[in-house]
Design an enzyme around this catalytic site. Structure first.
Site, PDB file in Angstrom:
ATOM      1  N   TYR A 157     -17.784  17.055 -14.088  1.00  0.00           N
ATOM      2  CA  TYR A 157     -18.061  15.640 -13.892  1.00  0.00           C
ATOM      3  C   TYR A 157     -19.030  15.474 -12.722  1.00  0.00           C
ATOM      4  CZ  TYR A 157     -17.555  10.704 -13.146  1.00  0.00           C
ATOM      5  OH  TYR A 157     -17.833   9.381 -12.988  1.00  0.00           O
TER       6      TYR A 157
ATOM      7  N   LYS B 198      -9.876   6.585 -18.339  1.00  0.00           N
ATOM      8  CA  LYS B 198     -10.316   7.096 -19.629  1.00  0.00           C
ATOM      9  C   LYS B 198      -9.195   6.957 -20.677  1.00  0.00           C
ATOM     10  CE  LYS B 198     -13.907   7.953 -17.116  1.00  0.00           C
ATOM     11  NZ  LYS B 198     -14.233   9.256 -16.573  1.00  0.00           N
TER      12      LYS B 198
ATOM     13  N   ARG C  17       0.832  -1.206   0.000  1.00  0.00           N
ATOM     14  CA  ARG C  17       0.000   0.000   0.000  1.00  0.00           C
ATOM     15  C   ARG C  17       0.867   1.256   0.000  1.00  0.00           C
ATOM     16  NH1 ARG C  17      -1.545   1.914   4.691  1.00  0.00           N
ATOM     17  NH2 ARG C  17      -2.010  -0.074   5.672  1.00  0.00           N
TER      18      ARG C  17
ATOM     19  N   ASP D 113      -8.645  19.266 -13.498  1.00  0.00           N
ATOM     20  CA  ASP D 113      -9.004  17.942 -14.015  1.00  0.00           C
ATOM     21  C   ASP D 113      -8.692  17.949 -15.512  1.00  0.00           C
ATOM     22  OD1 ASP D 113     -10.284  15.704 -15.070  1.00  0.00           O
ATOM     23  OD2 ASP D 113     -11.974  15.799 -13.682  1.00  0.00           O
TER      24      ASP D 113
HETATM   25  C1  LIG Z   1     -14.572   9.748 -15.349  1.00  0.00           C
HETATM   26  C2  LIG Z   1     -14.187  11.093 -14.877  1.00  0.00           C
HETATM   27  C3  LIG Z   1     -13.872  11.324 -13.523  1.00  0.00           C
HETATM   28  C4  LIG Z   1     -13.973  10.234 -12.469  1.00  0.00           C
HETATM   29  O1  LIG Z   1     -13.063   9.205 -12.674  1.00  0.00           O
HETATM   30  P1  LIG Z   1     -13.304   7.666 -12.209  1.00  0.00           P
HETATM   31  O2  LIG Z   1     -12.074   6.979 -12.659  1.00  0.00           O
HETATM   32  O3  LIG Z   1     -14.569   7.194 -12.867  1.00  0.00           O
HETATM   33  O4  LIG Z   1     -13.457   7.704 -10.712  1.00  0.00           O
HETATM   34  C5  LIG Z   1     -13.497  12.603 -13.162  1.00  0.00           C
HETATM   35  N1  LIG Z   1     -13.430  13.615 -14.056  1.00  0.00           N
HETATM   36  C6  LIG Z   1     -13.726  13.429 -15.355  1.00  0.00           C
HETATM   37  C7  LIG Z   1     -13.634  14.586 -16.289  1.00  0.00           C
HETATM   38  C8  LIG Z   1     -14.115  12.168 -15.811  1.00  0.00           C
HETATM   39  O5  LIG Z   1     -14.424  12.000 -17.109  1.00  0.00           O
END
Ligand SMILES: *Cc1c(COP(=O)(O)O)cnc(C)c1O
Length: 373
Positions: A99, A196, A47, A171
């Site tokens: 998001y 993603k 961890r 983000d």
């Molecule tokens: C999918 C997404 C998230 C969250 O990510 P997870 O891996 O699903 O927890 C945050 N911000 C954006 C822009 C996203 O597309």
């Protein structure tokens, strides 16, 4: 080195014990301690750190031109760590659109943790000026935003955040490190859902934070939260994400080229009311997109001429585009976003969100044409 080279080599080396070119997956939860109390490779417990996570973090930091990266079990775990690292009583400025999970965390949970949040339209700098105050510790931005692809002027917001002593976190999931470099524009923390584009094949979940300055107290707190909070990815997840990253620069070229064609096609289609894509000259912030983004990205959304029902019928009529949520994989996805976001959504009911994949663009356009028809 250029991103194509970093994506393949940063954090990787041939395995010294076997000569393996592809890295081994180290499943060991614990590591040998020597008689003097030290650990041969500085790993002691899974961890806290492990070889596959360290490789991934090295590569992520290199791609974003940051000082250090911390990998998490999901994008939301990474975002949670940023909020958990704030002192009690902190004020946060966040976007009205973004998001849905991030907005829910800020709206439904952050207040219980002693954080206050002001939501603003991030396209309006005067609204941000108005919201900032001495207690503001964090400005959170997401650009391009989900799902309407609104842009935030990273440099202008960074200057404003820093003027009150706040951290700017960005983000960067939709743009990817290939499409936008927030650190060069003044951001302090970059966040990714590696689920993603970085993973890129719709088969692994992960998240990451990257720091511009690894010596700050805030980053030390985030690192400690990663180790102690424990929302960390498994070695196999790290291995899959690092494997996906190797082709990221070339995959992004295909995503962007296809998205540009899809957006141009939709903009001319009589059944389409409006297209949201920063690569179209009709985007209200096209000039900012040209200045701030290196590419226009692979995400497109559009509004049909009609209601939610019609939009959902279009999404159910495609044959190549799969009706599913998420984004950034090789396969093209279409979704009716408002019904995915649920009750508190601000998303127009006639909006469909596209994650443009790597199929041949002619096939993608033909399928959209028959569905809209
Ligand atoms: C999918 C997404 C998230 C969250 O990510 P997870 O891996 O699903 O927890 C945050 N911000 C954006 C822009 C996203 O597309």
């Amino acid at each position: 080195m250029h991103p194509e080279t970093l994506a393949i080599h940063a954090g990787r080396s041939t395995d010294p014990t076997t000569g393996a070119v592809a890295p081994p997956i180290h499943l060991s939860t614990t590591f040998l301690r020597l008689s003097d109390g030290s650990f041969p490779a500085d790993f002691n417990y899974i961890r806290h750190n492990n070889p596959n996570r360290q490789s991934l973090e090295t590569c992520l930091a290199a791609l974003e031109h940051g000082a250090e990266a911390a990998a998490f079990a999901s994008g939301m775990a990474a975002t949670s760590a940023v909020l958990q690292a704030l002192p009690h009583g902190s004020h946060v400025v966040a976007p009205l659109d973004g998001y849905t999970g991030t907005l829910s965390l800020l709206r439904d949970h952050a207040p219980r943790w002693g954080l206050s949040v002001t939501f603003v339209d991030m396209t309006k700098l005067d609204e941000i000026d108005h919201a900032l105050k001495p207690a503001t510790a964090l400005v959170w931005i997401e650009t391009p935003s989900n799902p309407e692809l609104r842009l935030t002027d990273i440099q202008a917001v960074a200057e404003r955040a820093h003027a009150v002593g706040a951290i700017l976190a960005c983000d960067n999931t939709w743009a990817t490190p290939l499409g936008q470099q927030p650190f060069t524009l003044g951001a302090d923390i970059v966040m990714h859902s590696t689920t993603k584009y970085l993973g890129g094949h719709s088969d692994v979940q992960g998240g990451a934070l990257i720091a511009h300055d690894a010596q700050s107290e805030f980053w030390h707190t985030i690192r400690h939260l990663q180790h102690i909070g424990g929302a960390v990815p498994s070695p196999f997840d790290c291995w899959l994400i690092l494997r996906g990253i190797q082709t990221l620069p070339y995959r992004m070229r295909g995503h962007v080229a296809n998205a540009q064609q899809v957006a141009a096609f939709l903009a001319e289609h009589p059944a389409v009311e409006r297209v949201h894509y920063p690569g179209l000259a009709s985007h209200p912030q096209f000039e900012l997109a040209q200045r701030q983004m290196l590419t226009s990205g692979g995400m497109v959304s559009f509004q049909v001429r009609g209601d939610a029902d019609l939009a959902r019928r279009v999404a159910s009529s495609t044959k190549i585009w799969t009706q599913a949520t998420s984004l950034g994989g090789v396969e093209s996805l279409i979704e009716h976003r408002a019904s995915v976001e649920g009750g508190q959504t601000r998303t127009p009911e006639n909006l469909l969100r596209l994650s443009v994949g790597l199929e041949h663009p002619d096939d993608l356009l033909a399928d959209l044409a028959q569905a809209l028809g």
